[in-house]
Design a protein around this motif. Structure first.
Motif, PDB file in Angstrom:
ATOM      1  N   SER A 143      85.436 -23.016 -39.917  1.00 40.42           N
ATOM      2  CA  SER A 143      83.649 -24.197 -39.225  1.00 40.42           C
ATOM      3  C   SER A 143      82.484 -23.499 -39.046  1.00 40.42           C
ATOM      4  CB  SER A 143      83.855 -25.278 -38.857  1.00 40.42           C
ATOM      5  OG  SER A 143      84.287 -25.239 -37.510  1.00 40.42           O
ATOM      6  N   GLY A 144      81.012 -24.089 -39.255  1.00 39.00           N
ATOM      7  CA  GLY A 144      79.915 -23.443 -39.134  1.00 39.00           C
ATOM      8  C   GLY A 144      78.639 -24.137 -38.995  1.00 39.00           C
ATOM      9  N   THR A 145      78.097 -24.072 -38.127  1.00 35.76           N
ATOM     10  CA  THR A 145      76.715 -25.062 -37.800  1.00 35.76           C
ATOM     11  C   THR A 145      75.662 -24.357 -37.874  1.00 35.76           C
ATOM     12  OG1 THR A 145      77.165 -25.532 -35.362  1.00 35.76           O
ATOM     13  CG2 THR A 145      77.846 -26.841 -36.863  1.00 35.76           C
ATOM     14  N   THR A 148      78.422 -17.306 -31.528  1.00 38.05           N
ATOM     15  CA  THR A 148      77.862 -18.122 -30.577  1.00 38.05           C
ATOM     16  C   THR A 148      76.130 -17.160 -30.708  1.00 38.05           C
ATOM     17  OG1 THR A 148      78.208 -18.047 -28.931  1.00 38.05           O
ATOM     18  CG2 THR A 148      78.534 -19.383 -30.150  1.00 38.05           C
ATOM     19  N   GLU A 182      76.738 -21.485 -34.224  1.00 34.32           N
ATOM     20  CA  GLU A 182      78.446 -21.148 -34.093  1.00 34.32           C
ATOM     21  C   GLU A 182      79.561 -21.456 -35.339  1.00 34.32           C
ATOM     22  OE1 GLU A 182      80.819 -24.051 -31.130  1.00 34.32           O
ATOM     23  OE2 GLU A 182      80.998 -24.917 -32.878  1.00 34.32           O
ATOM     24  N   ASP A 233      71.416 -24.830 -36.601  1.00 35.39           N
ATOM     25  CA  ASP A 233      70.849 -25.921 -36.465  1.00 35.39           C
ATOM     26  C   ASP A 233      71.489 -27.189 -36.293  1.00 35.39           C
ATOM     27  OD1 ASP A 233      69.279 -24.008 -35.164  1.00 35.39           O
ATOM     28  OD2 ASP A 233      68.093 -23.343 -37.253  1.00 35.39           O
ATOM     29  N   ASP A 234      72.664 -27.212 -35.802  1.00 38.35           N
ATOM     30  CA  ASP A 234      73.766 -28.953 -36.190  1.00 38.35           C
ATOM     31  C   ASP A 234      73.629 -28.924 -37.883  1.00 38.35           C
ATOM     32  OD1 ASP A 234      73.836 -29.421 -32.845  1.00 38.35           O
ATOM     33  OD2 ASP A 234      71.236 -30.049 -33.505  1.00 38.35           O
ATOM     34  N   ALA A 235      73.480 -27.995 -38.444  1.00 33.63           N
ATOM     35  CA  ALA A 235      73.914 -28.573 -39.915  1.00 33.63           C
ATOM     36  C   ALA A 235      74.905 -27.680 -40.278  1.00 33.63           C
ATOM     37  CB  ALA A 235      72.014 -28.493 -40.518  1.00 33.63           C
ATOM     38  N   ALA A 236      75.720 -28.477 -41.295  1.00 32.77           N
ATOM     39  CA  ALA A 236      77.337 -27.419 -41.484  1.00 32.77           C
ATOM     40  C   ALA A 236      76.666 -26.454 -42.722  1.00 32.77           C
ATOM     41  CB  ALA A 236      77.853 -28.293 -42.516  1.00 32.77           C
ATOM     42  N   LEU A 237      77.098 -25.670 -41.931  1.00 35.18           N
ATOM     43  CA  LEU A 237      77.476 -24.225 -43.071  1.00 35.18           C
ATOM     44  C   LEU A 237      77.904 -23.961 -44.172  1.00 35.18           C
ATOM     45  CD1 LEU A 237      76.083 -21.435 -42.004  1.00 35.18           C
ATOM     46  CD2 LEU A 237      78.474 -20.631 -42.504  1.00 35.18           C
TER      47      LEU A 237
END
Length: 265
Positions: A49-51, A137, A142, A53-57
């Motif tokens: 998983s990854g984000t 991070t 993240e 700026d709070d948006a999912a990669l």
């Protein structure tokens, strides 16, 4: 995934910033859970998983992003291309340098995911472990990874191989059509497909060389976009080829610089 944008030079790379690293990391397999303050986790990790700026990669279906760490050298797959870099780890401080990649073209959504992943890696400045996960991070970034089990080398015979790449001299292109497969028994029976037509035949195995004594393709009419691949596969398998197995990857090298790259299926 339908990555069939174009064929490009096989050895072409794109440097994405800084000095080039010494080469791709050799991913040792399952992660070593050593303390990050010492040598840090090594081996091969897959993005879970990854984000940013709070948006999912973005994570395209049937494609994966990986991270190989090995004594200052990093690399892996970025959904489409192989990437490489150097890295430094000091306690929890972690930085990648000289991020570069090969330049195989894939579908637009896959390339967009690749750019987002590599940009996120470039923004990372910290490494930690969370249970079995590796967590990178940075400012607004993240990335979470899970360990990948080591690949057990697959023998050429008795393995079902799935075609990934067509090689023609200095160029490489991805596959199209249905799955193109290859299976060869120890007795020399060959079965498979070109992604369009079924294949049957007999081969003689002489060390790392394989020579076709019989090769028959089905009578199906291939669509135009699969026809070139069909002809390429038949030409390599029919003309005889040299075999190289590296982990779960099989490379067939035929005359005239033509070849095929398969993965163990």
């Amino acid at each position: 995934m339908d990555p069939r944008a174009r064929a490009v030079p096989l050895l072409a790379v794109v440097l994405l910033g800084g000095a080039a690293a010494a080469g791709c990391a050799g991913g040792a397999g399952a992660a070593d859970a050593a303390d990050a303050a010492d040598v840090g986790p090594t081996g091969t990790w897959q993005l879970s998983s990854g984000t940013v700026d709070d948006a999912a990669l973005p994570r395209p279906e049937d494609a994966r992003a990986t991270l190989d760490l090995d004594d200052g050298e990093a690399g892996g797959t970025a959904f489409c291309n192989r990437w490489f870099a150097g890295y430094e780890l000091d306690g929890s401080a972690f930085a990648l340098s000289g991020i570069g990649r090969t330049e195989i073209g894939c579908a637009p959504e896959v390339m967009a995911a690749e750019r987002a992943y590599l940009d996120a890696l470039g923004a990372v400045d910290s490494l930690a472990t969370d249970g079995e996960e590796l967590v990178l991070t940075g400012d607004g970034v993240e990335l979470r990874f899970t360990p990948v089990a080591p690949v057990i080398e697959s023998p050429f015979t008795g393995t079902r191989w799935v075609l990934e790449t067509l090689v023609d001299g200095p160029t490489a292109s991805s596959t199209t059509g249905g799955p193109a497969t290859l299976e060869v028994t120890a007795e020399g029976t060959l079965t498979g497909s070109t992604g369009c037509r079924g294949l049957t035949g007999r081969v003689a195995i002489e060390g790392d060389m394989v020579r076709s004594t019989e090769l028959r393709a089905g009578q199906e009419k291939c669509p135009a976009d699969v026809g070139a691949q069909d002809r390429h596969v038949v030409a390599v398998l029919g003309d005889g080829f040299q075999v190289s197995v590296d982990g779960g990857r099989l490379t067939l090298s035929g005359p005239g610089g033509r070849g095929l790259v398969y993965r163990a299926g």
